[in-house]
Write an enzyme that holds these catalytic residues in place. Structure first.
Site, PDB file in Angstrom:
ATOM      1  N   HIS A 173       5.509  24.196   9.695  1.00 48.16           N
ATOM      2  CA  HIS A 173       5.059  24.218   8.304  1.00 48.16           C
ATOM      3  C   HIS A 173       4.690  25.645   7.903  1.00 48.16           C
ATOM      4  O   HIS A 173       5.027  26.103   6.816  1.00 48.16           O
ATOM      5  CB  HIS A 173       3.824  23.320   8.116  1.00 48.16           C
ATOM      6  CG  HIS A 173       4.144  21.862   8.250  1.00 48.16           C
ATOM      7  ND1 HIS A 173       4.130  20.988   7.189  1.00 48.16           N
ATOM      8  CD2 HIS A 173       4.524  21.123   9.321  1.00 48.16           C
ATOM      9  CE1 HIS A 173       4.462  19.771   7.602  1.00 48.16           C
ATOM     10  NE2 HIS A 173       4.702  19.827   8.900  1.00 48.16           N
ATOM     11  N   ASP A 202       1.885  21.794   0.504  1.00 42.99           N
ATOM     12  CA  ASP A 202       2.682  21.248   1.598  1.00 42.99           C
ATOM     13  C   ASP A 202       2.891  19.748   1.391  1.00 42.99           C
ATOM     14  O   ASP A 202       2.003  19.048   0.912  1.00 42.99           O
ATOM     15  CB  ASP A 202       1.927  21.489   2.901  1.00 42.99           C
ATOM     16  CG  ASP A 202       2.798  21.272   4.120  1.00 42.99           C
ATOM     17  OD1 ASP A 202       3.186  22.274   4.725  1.00 42.99           O
ATOM     18  OD2 ASP A 202       3.090  20.109   4.449  1.00 42.99           O
ATOM     19  N   VAL A 253       7.719  32.425  21.892  1.00 40.82           N
ATOM     20  CA  VAL A 253       8.685  33.514  21.735  1.00 40.82           C
ATOM     21  C   VAL A 253       9.160  33.530  20.297  1.00 40.82           C
ATOM     22  O   VAL A 253       8.978  32.544  19.574  1.00 40.82           O
ATOM     23  CB  VAL A 253       9.913  33.288  22.646  1.00 40.82           C
ATOM     24  CG1 VAL A 253       9.579  33.556  24.091  1.00 40.82           C
ATOM     25  CG2 VAL A 253      10.456  31.874  22.467  1.00 40.82           C
ATOM     26  N   GLN A 277      11.723  32.756  18.163  1.00 37.54           N
ATOM     27  CA  GLN A 277      12.979  32.012  18.290  1.00 37.54           C
ATOM     28  C   GLN A 277      14.112  32.611  17.459  1.00 37.54           C
ATOM     29  O   GLN A 277      15.263  32.620  17.871  1.00 37.54           O
ATOM     30  CB  GLN A 277      12.752  30.556  17.887  1.00 37.54           C
ATOM     31  CG  GLN A 277      14.028  29.745  17.898  1.00 37.54           C
ATOM     32  CD  GLN A 277      13.776  28.278  17.816  1.00 37.54           C
ATOM     33  OE1 GLN A 277      13.214  27.680  18.736  1.00 37.54           O
ATOM     34  NE2 GLN A 277      14.169  27.673  16.718  1.00 37.54           N
ATOM     35  N   HIS A 282      15.717  20.131  19.346  1.00 35.88           N
ATOM     36  CA  HIS A 282      15.066  18.864  18.985  1.00 35.88           C
ATOM     37  C   HIS A 282      15.288  18.524  17.508  1.00 35.88           C
ATOM     38  O   HIS A 282      14.777  17.519  17.032  1.00 35.88           O
ATOM     39  CB  HIS A 282      13.563  18.941  19.290  1.00 35.88           C
ATOM     40  CG  HIS A 282      12.789  19.868  18.375  1.00 35.88           C
ATOM     41  ND1 HIS A 282      13.187  21.150  18.098  1.00 35.88           N
ATOM     42  CD2 HIS A 282      11.636  19.692  17.679  1.00 35.88           C
ATOM     43  CE1 HIS A 282      12.303  21.722  17.281  1.00 35.88           C
ATOM     44  NE2 HIS A 282      11.358  20.867  17.012  1.00 35.88           N
ATOM     45  N   TRP A 327      13.741  21.197  11.432  1.00 36.66           N
ATOM     46  CA  TRP A 327      14.566  21.750  10.349  1.00 36.66           C
ATOM     47  C   TRP A 327      14.617  23.277  10.387  1.00 36.66           C
ATOM     48  O   TRP A 327      15.648  23.879  10.140  1.00 36.66           O
ATOM     49  CB  TRP A 327      14.062  21.264   8.997  1.00 36.66           C
ATOM     50  CG  TRP A 327      14.940  21.680   7.848  1.00 36.66           C
ATOM     51  CD1 TRP A 327      14.570  22.400   6.755  1.00 36.66           C
ATOM     52  CD2 TRP A 327      16.353  21.377   7.652  1.00 36.66           C
ATOM     53  NE1 TRP A 327      15.642  22.588   5.910  1.00 36.66           N
ATOM     54  CE2 TRP A 327      16.745  21.969   6.442  1.00 36.66           C
ATOM     55  CE3 TRP A 327      17.302  20.686   8.408  1.00 36.66           C
ATOM     56  CZ2 TRP A 327      18.048  21.884   5.942  1.00 36.66           C
ATOM     57  CZ3 TRP A 327      18.617  20.603   7.912  1.00 36.66           C
ATOM     58  CH2 TRP A 327      18.970  21.195   6.700  1.00 36.66           C
ATOM     59  N   ASN A 328      13.501  23.914  10.706  1.00 33.70           N
ATOM     60  CA  ASN A 328      13.535  25.384  10.766  1.00 33.70           C
ATOM     61  C   ASN A 328      14.502  25.851  11.841  1.00 33.70           C
ATOM     62  O   ASN A 328      15.227  26.824  11.654  1.00 33.70           O
ATOM     63  CB  ASN A 328      12.136  25.946  11.049  1.00 33.70           C
ATOM     64  CG  ASN A 328      11.188  25.641   9.913  1.00 33.70           C
ATOM     65  OD1 ASN A 328      11.332  26.183   8.826  1.00 33.70           O
ATOM     66  ND2 ASN A 328      10.245  24.745  10.146  1.00 33.70           N
ATOM     67  N   GLU A 358      17.706  28.196  11.246  1.00 31.03           N
ATOM     68  CA  GLU A 358      17.858  29.469  11.959  1.00 31.03           C
ATOM     69  C   GLU A 358      19.229  29.520  12.641  1.00 31.03           C
ATOM     70  O   GLU A 358      19.951  30.511  12.525  1.00 31.03           O
ATOM     71  CB  GLU A 358      16.709  29.638  12.969  1.00 31.03           C
ATOM     72  CG  GLU A 358      15.386  29.952  12.265  1.00 31.03           C
ATOM     73  CD  GLU A 358      14.120  29.575  13.057  1.00 31.03           C
ATOM     74  OE1 GLU A 358      14.228  29.322  14.270  1.00 31.03           O
ATOM     75  OE2 GLU A 358      13.030  29.535  12.443  1.00 31.03           O
ATOM     76  N   GLY A 377       9.481  12.089  14.659  1.00 27.06           N
ATOM     77  CA  GLY A 377       9.239  12.525  13.273  1.00 27.06           C
ATOM     78  C   GLY A 377      10.496  12.506  12.416  1.00 27.06           C
ATOM     79  O   GLY A 377      11.270  11.546  12.418  1.00 27.06           O
ATOM     80  N   GLN A 429      13.080  14.320  12.827  1.00 32.73           N
ATOM     81  CA  GLN A 429      14.193  14.979  13.529  1.00 32.73           C
ATOM     82  C   GLN A 429      15.474  14.141  13.606  1.00 32.73           C
ATOM     83  O   GLN A 429      16.578  14.698  13.624  1.00 32.73           O
ATOM     84  CB  GLN A 429      13.731  15.406  14.937  1.00 32.73           C
ATOM     85  CG  GLN A 429      12.602  16.434  14.874  1.00 32.73           C
ATOM     86  CD  GLN A 429      11.688  16.420  16.088  1.00 32.73           C
ATOM     87  OE1 GLN A 429      12.021  15.838  17.111  1.00 32.73           O
ATOM     88  NE2 GLN A 429      10.529  17.051  15.979  1.00 32.73           N
TER      89      GLN A 429
END
Ligand code: BUP
Length: 463
Positions: A18, A118, A342, A344, A359, A362-363, A367, A382, A384
């Protein structure tokens, strides 16, 4: 003058998934000459969250931070299921602390032109902005497909809680049928805290001034069109669908390079399998062992970001404790395992990375799409599963198969390894991913569709 510089106030909820998109949008708005205030909730849930915010504020000194200090939970607070999840707990705390949010908004000078709130806080923030007469826009941090599901959720509840089989398709107007199996058990049972939150937020959709969805035509054009047409919710507020360019690499890179960066630099182009199941849902020990076997057997170099606890800050166990000495040794011979947080985006953008086992956060999908990296999706919970459907439909990746939800059953390493090879060897996925990347580049470039949509949004506040 003030009218030339709209004042946007952003309030993310908890969790990196988020906070990261909120920071990206905050940065994009600041770069478009908006005055930006970022409301941050304290205490935050995890250390990576605070590190992300600190780094962002250093990169964008023109953005003002307002700290929203949350109330404490009463000592007799009943610890039900929802409060065990640190993210649900944080939502609950934010909700209880709303009068403080109202004070922050009232204190802003110049006053806020809009609040970007949000999705998980919708039903909370709307009462505050209505009483202060501030426009409220939701920045939706998941896919348009998930938004469509969310918007149509009440109409689906009978099918979801009924006896329909897992292969049954849920019909949402204007969209391809959505397999019931892509909806997690937590939302199929319409009485869980997650389902209750979804319904409460759904109830107030029409009270909002608009919804920003981080997506674009090449990824989810059909869904965005269906949402805008009013077919899914009659009287749907305006939808602004746009992606923002990735953070500039030179800003993202730290000066010291970690061992894994040096290792990535040494690998052949597009040869590495990158594996991450996100920060929130650790795999079970048994499943982790099977993933290790899959990676060892599929004969690609790999980089594996492994998490063994619910919230990233408490990672207690080492890979050695989970896999045992022998398997750990084999894993380390063929790849790199990282347990820290890290960057990503830096990994996915590295030329050596040729595939991503994800997994389906969405981010993560965005990416990988922005860098043309094909994916093997393995949704864990969730939103996913629904995101996975959107990802596979777009053709930039494939789904593992009937691999169940996190912990439902153990998928064998052999099967996972087979699917990894399929992803890495598929020319079809690779060329589609390259095509999608090119399209995204165009859309986010100056003058591109996303850039125009964002300007169109900002212009609403310029008189
Ligand atoms: Br893990 C991890 N570094 O080590 P999603 C994640 N990320 O930068 P969702 C890192 O967090 P969950 C790490 O790049 C993405 O932007 C990643 O968001 C970044 O996942 C973000 O992919 C994660 O939408 O679950 O659904 O929020 O928080 O478990 O990743």
């Amino acid at each position: 003058s003030q009218q030339q510089q709209p004042h946007m106030v952003l309030m993310p909820s908890s969790g990196a998934g988020h906070i990261i998109p909120f920071l990206k949008v905050a940065g994009a708005l600041a770069s478009q000459n908006c005055r930006v205030t970022l409301i941050t909730s304290h205490p935050l849930v995890s250390q990576p969250e605070s590190a992300l915010i600190t780094r962002f504020l250093t990169l964008y000194p023109q953005v003002t931070e307002k700290q929203f200090h949350l109330l404490h939970l009463p000592p007799n607070y009943h610890s039900d299921d929802s409060s065990k999840d640190p993210f649900f707990r944080q939502w609950e705390l934010i909700h209880r602390s709303l009068p403080r949010l109202s004070d922050i908004l009232k204190s802003l000078s110049p006053p806020a032109d809009a609040l970007l709130s949000d999705i998980s806080l919708m039903s909370s923030t709307i009462s505050v902005t209505e009483s202060l007469n501030i426009p409220n826009y939701v920045l939706f941090v998941s896919s348009a497909r998930m938004f469509a599901f969310f918007a149509y959720y009440p109409a689906l509840s009978d099918v979801l809680s009924g006896s329909a089989g897992e292969d049954e398709l849920l019909e949402i107007p204007g969209l391809e049928g959505l397999p019931k199996s892509s909806v997690p058990p937590l939302l199929q049972d319409t009485t869980t805290p997650f389902a209750t939150m979804l319904r409460a937020n759904n109830d107030c959709i029409k009270k909002f001034d608009g919804f920003m969805i981080n997506t674009c035509d090449v990824l989810e054009g059909k869904t965005v069109r269906a949402l805008k047409s009013g077919k899914i919710v009659d009287g749907m507020p305006p939808i602004f669908a746009f992606l923002y360019p990735p953070w500039e690499p030179e800003k993202v890179n730290g000066s010291r390079s970690a061992a894994w960066e040096r290792w990535l630099d040494e690998q052949l182009p597009a040869s590495v399998v990158y594996v991450s199941f996100g920060s929130r849902a650790p795999l079970s020990r048994e499943q982790t062992i099977e993933v290790a076997k899959a990676l060892i057997s599929c004969n690609y170099p790999f980089m594996w970001v492994a998490k063994f606890s619910v919230v990233d800050k408490d990672d207690g166990q080492s890979i050695h404790q989970v896999l045992g000495a022998d398997l750990t040794h084999q894993v380390k011979e063929k790849g790199v395992v990282v347990q820290d947080w890290v960057d990503q985006q830096q990994i996915i953008g590295h030329k050596s990375v040729g595939g991503f086992v994800t997994h389906c956060g969405w981010n993560s999908i965005l990416e990988a799409s922005s860098y043309g990296v094909p994916m093997l999706g393995w949704p864990q919970g969730g939103d996913q599963g629904i995101i996975g459907v959107a990802m596979a439909e777009c053709g930039i990746g494939m789904l593992g198969g009937k691999w169940g939800w996190n912990g439902e059953f153990v998928v064998k390493g052999e099967e996972i390894g087979m699917r990894i090879r399929e992803m890495m060897e598929s020319q079809k996925l690779r060329s589609r991913a390259a095509e999608v990347m090119e399209d995204i580049d165009k859309a986010v470039a100056r003058g591109g569709v996303c850039d125009q949509t964002m300007k169109h949004f900002i212009n609403k506040f310029i008189s």
